[in-house]
Design an enzyme around this catalytic site. Structure first.
Site, short mmCIF file in Angstrom:
data_model
loop_
_atom_site.label_atom_id
_atom_site.label_comp_id
_atom_site.label_asym_id
_atom_site.label_seq_id
_atom_site.Cartn_x
_atom_site.Cartn_y
_atom_site.Cartn_z
N ARG A 1 11.04 71.55 37.72
CA ARG A 1 10.54 71.86 39.06
C ARG A 1 10.63 70.63 39.97
O ARG A 1 10.25 69.53 39.58
CB ARG A 1 9.08 72.33 38.97
CG ARG A 1 8.49 72.76 40.31
CD ARG A 1 6.97 72.83 40.27
NE ARG A 1 6.49 73.75 39.27
CZ ARG A 1 6.37 75.08 39.48
NH1 ARG A 1 6.70 75.58 40.63
NH2 ARG A 1 5.94 75.86 38.53
N ILE A 2 11.09 70.87 41.18
CA ILE A 2 11.13 69.80 42.18
C ILE A 2 9.94 70.01 43.11
O ILE A 2 9.80 71.05 43.74
CB ILE A 2 12.46 69.86 42.98
CG1 ILE A 2 13.67 69.73 42.03
CG2 ILE A 2 12.48 68.75 44.03
CD1 ILE A 2 13.66 68.50 41.14
N LEU A 3 9.10 69.01 43.18
CA LEU A 3 7.85 69.17 43.92
C LEU A 3 8.04 68.98 45.42
O LEU A 3 7.48 69.72 46.22
CB LEU A 3 6.81 68.17 43.41
CG LEU A 3 6.38 68.37 41.94
CD1 LEU A 3 5.59 67.16 41.46
CD2 LEU A 3 5.54 69.64 41.80
N GLN B 1 14.33 59.64 45.62
CA GLN B 1 14.33 58.99 44.31
C GLN B 1 15.73 58.97 43.72
O GLN B 1 16.15 57.99 43.11
CB GLN B 1 13.39 59.72 43.35
CG GLN B 1 11.95 59.52 43.69
CD GLN B 1 11.15 59.33 42.40
OE1 GLN B 1 11.32 58.35 41.69
NE2 GLN B 1 10.30 60.27 42.11
N THR C 1 11.06 63.61 49.02
CA THR C 1 10.85 62.42 48.19
C THR C 1 11.67 62.49 46.91
O THR C 1 12.09 61.46 46.38
CB THR C 1 9.36 62.25 47.86
OG1 THR C 1 8.88 63.43 47.21
CG2 THR C 1 8.55 61.99 49.11
N GLY D 1 10.55 64.85 36.08
CA GLY D 1 10.54 63.46 36.57
C GLY D 1 11.91 63.01 37.04
O GLY D 1 12.94 63.48 36.56
N GLU E 1 14.21 57.75 36.96
CA GLU E 1 15.32 57.04 36.34
C GLU E 1 16.67 57.75 36.44
O GLU E 1 17.70 57.10 36.46
CB GLU E 1 15.12 56.74 34.84
CG GLU E 1 13.77 56.78 34.20
CD GLU E 1 12.77 55.75 34.60
OE1 GLU E 1 12.92 54.54 34.34
OE2 GLU E 1 11.75 56.16 35.15
N ILE F 1 4.59 53.67 43.36
CA ILE F 1 5.43 52.48 43.56
C ILE F 1 6.57 52.79 44.52
O ILE F 1 7.59 52.10 44.57
CB ILE F 1 5.97 51.93 42.22
CG1 ILE F 1 6.78 52.98 41.47
CG2 ILE F 1 4.82 51.43 41.35
CD1 ILE F 1 7.48 52.45 40.22
N GLY F 2 6.36 53.84 45.31
CA GLY F 2 7.39 54.26 46.26
C GLY F 2 7.94 55.61 45.90
O GLY F 2 8.74 56.20 46.62
#
Lengths: 337, 768, 175
Positions: free
Chosen positions: B643-645, B653, B649, B717, B720, B480-481
């Site tokens: 972890r930051i993938l 977020q 991006t 994640g 949010e 969704i972006g």
């Protein structure tokens, strides 16, 4: 959007004839407000008269002032070197409004005819005297943070949303119009109406009249002016309160003052008494406070918008300070000078 | 098989995970090639325009006159409750995947009006313009019944939801004795806070294109998970699974409004099945205000502390809006038992029924609301106790989740505070309100903590390796972006040791391996783990094949010692022993090799640990002393999210969440007129979301955090966490700048001015 | 002016819709079309010409997602009637890349991750191309103000400014 027919006359006389022959017809140029309202079924013209090919796109010198063709786009006007140099107040007010895209489309004449942003006017499911005379004013007792504090009536408390118009009021522009019987000139202050008991009428243009130009008088206040707009986000929002202030100073005293407000009334609000009060006064805060009190002496809130009276008072004082100091508000630097 | 790998992702020559990668779907988006739900063509497509109900929130339709609309050339059918085909759903209580307790709104079921603006008819025509025009010709008369939409007035009727919403923890049991602790606390603060109703307003309005082909449907839907739409269509229309295929490769933003199938999907499908034609229904921007919303919520908080700032009591109560037909619930008050160490905590969470549509999840549902209240109250406590707001938080740092008594899977919040404060320059803050200024602008520095649950959901994925080296990943999930396409490609490229250019990612298609809705910030952890696991399945197959080949250099080796890199399998520390993957495929005569796997959360970790993402957000505002113009001039957000993938991006977020928070703090409110029961500013000229000029410097820090429990790939994640705490930090900064405590969001100029005039820092000035 | 009063008169508001011939140059290709008077440029592009790159976010000039260039000026296609554009040249996001090469603004948007969901992106990019042509923006504050007609709900503004800045610096325009 309703069904309508479309004509594209190439002469003013033909355009006026088209309008006179069909009471349901509307002129269209930029279309930024008319099409918006047509999609909401607030406006439903039987015919659109496309005036964009009429020869009304020039800015010409007249009597030391400028004649702005009705079809000059807002952005062309704001960035015209003559406007930037001689009428920076007008340029600034235009750039405070809408978005670059809309300013590229919207025209000078169309700006004068844009309708209120009242949420009830826009929602055909709710009563609104401006949209449906006699149905009632929902904004009274409703959501009215954006609404009028000056010149409202029990029938309508809507505001005129224009920024450009506030500067034109301050500059004492004239509106030149053409009708079936020829041309006439309407002083800007008499162009728009207060709602009274006919809120459906925004202005004094006759149904079959076409705006030809907006004429700016010679006095342009290029040294001491500002356009200060306060809103609920920092760009691309309609004014809660805006102030066009222009001064001619002589030896620290005010030789001439111009003051107009936006977002507070059914028309760009100019108060000649307040302007007169400033004349001859020292260009300092006390004088400005007096003028603000004068212009707001008849102000009245309707609940949510009560705060606008105090906000307008402060904005007027600040705008006059900006004008006097020669530090006009930048429309891109959001810090208030 | 690797189950929950605690090891770092297997090495390859150039790891993609952890770097900043351009989006693999970026070119399609910047060239206009990416197609969204309303943009898929179909032969003989018909257009449906929804007719929205009038300015009443309860009652019934007495009469709908459709004759004028039907007379318009090009109109095919006008559907109302009187002539719509009967659907199995009308006799069932089917609830969509994330429906709260209650009975979902069923469009056109009957003449009842249950909220203002509900869909009351669908006009289907041969063109978009004809449908919209004809829709304007319907004449509808209503009988109005009394309705209530004023939350403040309904507080006295608030109730504890009798049935819990699945997946939403109700408030934990109270602990200690809050009354007594508050009575004895030498320092205490007590206040009410109000969060306005907000609408999601993704830039793409909701749309469904239903392509009818001999009874089978291919549906392009705006949804945060195609599986939810497919299941909905099967249940609602009684269709067999084979008859419905839902596709949604691109979603133009959603933020929660795409979690539940919305009414345009029902209407478009109903018309397509009935007319045996393809039908598209697109909602107007105004109709987006007839969908779900973030419920306006009234909160009462009381905090007690020792003089040194140690918390002794927290009471957090909330009353939130819901509809008359569903009990929408979110986690609002629980955060107060989680965020800080405190022996006495009491919670209360109630709903009040309003005649509106049912609210739903909107970016950080519950946390955006509840943490706003908690973090403002903490700021008030810091002020009352004369303690620096950062010091207060460090003093009350929670080492475990006191709501459950479990340790955290990881919690680098202290580092967030430290790095954020350093980057921001917090130590230079002058504590007294109104003590920092620059000319006519008062400067304020505020901070807040952010919390969000880190979770993963069961997800399946398939990896297919082709003889030409191409690697295709497939899972039904959505982007969704958020960057799902790209992170999946990164994970797979690393796992298989191939360049990212060779990786193709297929998502947003109900025929692909099952995936949950994209929400709750769980997609990266869930789909990412599934993709990695599928790739590991491929590796295993390849290795076994390679080892079995005659004269294999990998003979007698074990998979754990094999590195996949540069299209080869090589023995760790002995690159001379390697096998080219393509050779294995050729030798076996394989065109394709596939592996499908399902990743699940680790039961043990779930039962014994508490997983949360944390952040510390620091905000500078400048407020014109007289005019109350607020400018958010500087933000530092330090985030610990495992972890930051993808650094690019991931940062986007957080930026997006923070901007959402700016809107929540200063601009966004859906304004109800209780006489009409209607959100009146139903457009995005009058409902203000931030514009470019509202946003200046936002500095995002990702604090290093290793987590081997939260998910197989150590990811928590990011969707949010960016909004959580942001509104509080801004409100706190405004207090620091001006000395005005506005506890009623959004903080619009009128509220700051009212404070000047009345001389009191008001609580909720207007709760409605 | 080629158009005259009579040759464009159409429809009486009640009968069959009548279509009006227009000539538009769209992304460099001349198109002879017949349009109904109420068809907006945006609906023409999206529904008739399958140029769905231009987006409909509000249909009322409130969001900028439909921004295209008409005779090199950025405008909202949703508030433009196609019939009024007779003779005009329209550039949409589909027409920016040349010979398979992304326009510098497109490339900068990808590089700076100046979007997330991508729905406002074509409008942002056309708007940025228009802004660069106008040459009015110099400072970052001016970029922000003159890009404020394009809403981005994903909140990519910081990256949008960075992308526009990069192209501006690269082409010698601005600052």
């Amino acid at each position: 959007m309703n069904r309508f027919s479309y004509v594209r006359p190439d002469a003013v006389a033909a355009a006026v004839r088209e309008r006179a022959s069909d009471p349901g017809a509307r002129f269209i140029a930029g279309g930024t407000n008319l099409l918006d309202l047509m999609k909401y079924d607030v406006e439903a013209p039987s015919r659109l008269i496309d005036i964009t090919r009429l020869p009304l796109r020039d800015i010409q010198e007249i009597d030391g002032g400028l004649r702005i063709g009705a079809l000059v786009p807002n952005s062309d006007l704001a960035y015209d070197p003559r406007i930037e140099e001689r009428y920076p107040l007008l340029a600034s007010a235009i750039l405070a409004g809408a978005s670059p895209q809309l300013r590229n489309m919207a025209t000078t004449g169309g700006n004068l005819l844009q309708r209120t942003r009242c949420v009830y006017f826009y929602d055909t499911a709710t009563p609104c005297n401006k949209r449906t005379p006699g149905s009632g004013c929902s904004a009274i007792g409703g959501i009215n943070r954006q609404h009028a504090i000056l010149g409202a009536s029990e029938h309508c408390i809507a505001t005129n949303p224009s920024d450009m118009g506030v500067a034109l009021a301050a500059l004492r522009a004239n509106v030149r119009v053409a009708g079936p019987d020829g041309e006439r000139t309407i002083p800007f202050s008499e162009f728009h109406r207060l709602p009274g008991d006919e809120p459906q009428r925004d202005n004094n243009l006759a149904a079959d009249e076409l705006i030809l130009s907006v004429d700016l008088p010679a006095e342009h206040f290029a040294a001491n002016y500002t356009y200060l707009k306060l809103r609920e986000r920092l760009s691309y929002a309609f004014a809660l309160v805006s102030v066009a202030a222009a001064l001619r100073l002589e030896d620290g005293k005010i030789a001439e003052a111009r003051l107009a407000l936006g977002g507070v009334a059914h028309k760009p609000w100019r108060d000649e008494e307040a302007e007169e009060l400033l004349r001859g006064q020292p260009a300092e805060r006390a004088s400005f406070e007096q003028a603000a009190l004068r212009i707001l002496s008849g102000a009245r809130g309707f609940g949510e918008n009560d705060f606008k009276i105090e906000l307008a008072r402060r904005a007027i004082v600040r705008a006059l300070e900006q004008a006097a100091a020669g530090t006009p508000q930048s429309q891109s630097d959001k810090r208030v000078q | 098989m690797v189950q929950t790998s605690t090891a770092p992702l297997p090495s390859s020559a150039r790891p993609y995970v952890g770097t900043g990668q351009r989006r693999i779907d970026g070119v399609s988006k910047v060239t206009g090639q990416a197609r969204y739900a309303a943009e898929f063509p179909a032969d003989g497509l018909l257009y449906g325009h929804v007719v929205s109900g009038g300015a009443l929130a309860s009652g019934e339709i007495l009469r709908i006159d459709t004759r004028a609309a039907e007379a318009v050339a090009g109109v095919v059918r006008v559907y109302t409750h009187e002539n719509r085909p009967r659907q199995p759903w009308f006799d069932s209580t089917y609830q969509d995947q994330v429906a709260p307790p209650g009975i979902p709104f069923r469009p056109l079921k009957d003449a009842k009006i249950v909220y203002s603006g509900q869909p009351v008819a669908l006009v289907v025509a041969q063109s978009l313009e004809v449908a919209a025009y004809a829709a304007s010709l319907l004449e509808i008369t209503y009988r109005e019944e009394p309705f209530r939409t004023d939350l403040a007035a309904e507080q006295s009727n608030a109730y504890v939801p009798p049935e819990k919403r699945a997946g939403i923890e109700p408030p934990p049991p109270d602990r200690g004795d809050v009354d007594r602790a508050l009575a004895e606390a030498p320092v205490k603060v007590e206040a009410s806070y109000f969060v306005a109703a907000e609408h999601h307003n993704p830039m793409e309005t909701h749309a469904s294109t239903v392509v009818w082909n001999d009874g089978k449907l291919t549906v392009y839907d705006k949804i945060q998970g195609v599986v939810a739409s497919k299941e909905y269509l099967n249940e609602v229309f009684g269709l067999s699974p084979d008859d419905v295929h839902v596709i949604s490769p691109f979603v133009g933003g959603a933020f929660g409004v795409g979690l539940r199938p919305q009414y345009q999907l029902f209407l478009a499908t109903m018309a397509a099945l009935d007319l045996r034609r393809s039908v598209r229904v697109t909602l107007t921007r105004d109709q987006m205000f007839t969908l779900t919303y973030r419920p306006h919520t009234i909160q009462h908080l009381a905090l007690g502390a020792e003089r040194d700032g140690r918390l002794t009591a927290i009471r957090h109560e909330a009353v939130a809006a819901t509809s008359t037909f569903e009990d929408y619930q979110e986690v609002v008050v629980n955060w107060s038992g989680l965020g800080y160490r405190c022996p006495n905590v009491a919670f209360d969470y109630k709903l009040a029924k309003l005649h509106t549509y049912t609210p739903s999840d909107m970016r950080a549902p519950g946390a955006a609301t509840g943490v706003y209240g908690l973090e403002c109250a903490m700021d008030e406590l810091a002020h009352a106790a004369g303690i620096d707001p950062l010091e207060l938080r460090l003093k009350n740092y929670a080492e475990e989740d006191a709501n459950t008594g479990k340790p955290f899977t990881s919690k680098q919040l202290r580092e967030c505070y430290r790095q954020g404060a350093e980057r921001f320059g917090w130590s230079r803050r002058s504590p007294r309100p109104r003590s920092m200024r620059d000319g006519r602008e008062l400067i304020g520095w505020g901070l807040a903590t952010g919390f969000w649950e880190a979770s993963m959901q069961q997800t399946s994925a398939r990896a297919v390796l082709s003889a030409d080296g191409g690697l295709e990943l497939a899972t039904a999930t959505a982007d969704i972006g958020t960057g799902t396409y790209t992170i999946l490609a990164q994970i797979a490229a690393d796992a298989m040791g191939v360049p990212i250019e060779q990786v193709d990612v297929k998502i947003g298609d109900s025929s692909l391996p099952a995936s949950p809705l994209e929400g709750g910030s769980w997609t990266a952890a869930s789909a990412g783990s599934a993709v990695q696991k599928a790739c590991f399945g491929l590796r295993e197959q390849l290795f076994h094949h390679a080892r079995a080949m005659e004269g294999s250099p990998l003979a007698n080796e074990v998979l754990e010692r094999i590195i996949f890199t540069g299209g080869r399998m090589e023995v760790a520390n002995d690159p001379s022993r390697s096998v080219v993957v393509a050779d294995v495929m050729a030798a076996l005569g394989l065109e394709k090799l596939a592996a499908e796997e399902t990743a699940k959360p680790d039961q043990d970790a779930q039962e014994n640990y508490s997983g949360y993402t944390h952040s510390a957000i620091f905000v500078e505002v400048r407020v014109d002393e007289e005019l109350n113009v607020v400018r958010v001039t500087r933000i530092v957000d330090a985030v610990a999210a495992g972890r930051i993938l993808n650094l690019k991006t991931a940062r986007s977020q957080i930026l997006g969440g923070v901007v959402f928070g700016i809107g929540m703090a200063l601009e966004e409110q859906s304004e109800l007129d209780h006489r009409f029961g209607r959100f009146m500013n139903h457009n995005i000229a009058e409902y203000h979301i931030p514009v470019n000029a509202d946003v200046r410097d936002i500095d995002v820090i990702f604090v290093e955090e290793h987590d081997d429990k939260v998910s197989p790939i150590g990811v928590k994640g990011l969707g949010e966490i960016g909004i959580v705490g942001t509104a509080a930090a801004i409100a706190n900064a405004i207090f620091h700048a001006t000395g005005k405590r506005v506890r009623d969001l959004p903080i619009t100029p009128d509220k700051l001015l009212r404070d000047d005039v009345d001389g009191v820092s008001s609580g909720m000035a207007r709760a409605g | 002016m080629q158009a005259t009063e009579t040759d464009t008169r159409s429809g009486n508001g009640t009968g069959e819709p009548s279509r009006i011939p227009v000539v538009l140059t769209i992304n460099g290709t001349e198109r002879r079309l017949e349009v109904e008077p109420w068809t907006t440029l945006l609906d023409l592009l999206r529904e008739r010409l399958d140029l769905t790159g231009s987006k409909k976010g509000c249909d009322h000039g409130q969001c900028g997602a439909c921004t295209v260039l008409v005779d090199d000026r950025r405008v909202n296609a949703c508030l433009t009637l196609a019939v009024m554009l007779d003779g005009a040249s329209v550039t949409t996001v589909e027409g920016l890349a040349q010979d398979g090469q992304l326009h510098p603004v497109q490339d900068a948007f990808v590089e700076h991750d100046a979007f997330q969901c991508g729905y406002c992106t074509p409008g942002q990019i056309c708007s940025a191309v228009g802004l660069l042509k106008e040459g009015r923006a110099q400072s970052d504050d001016e970029i922000r103000e003159l890009m404020s007609g394009n809403l981005c709900r994903c909140g990519a503004y910081v990256n949008i400014v960075a992308a526009v800045r990069q192209v501006m610096d690269g082409t010698g325009a601005g600052r």
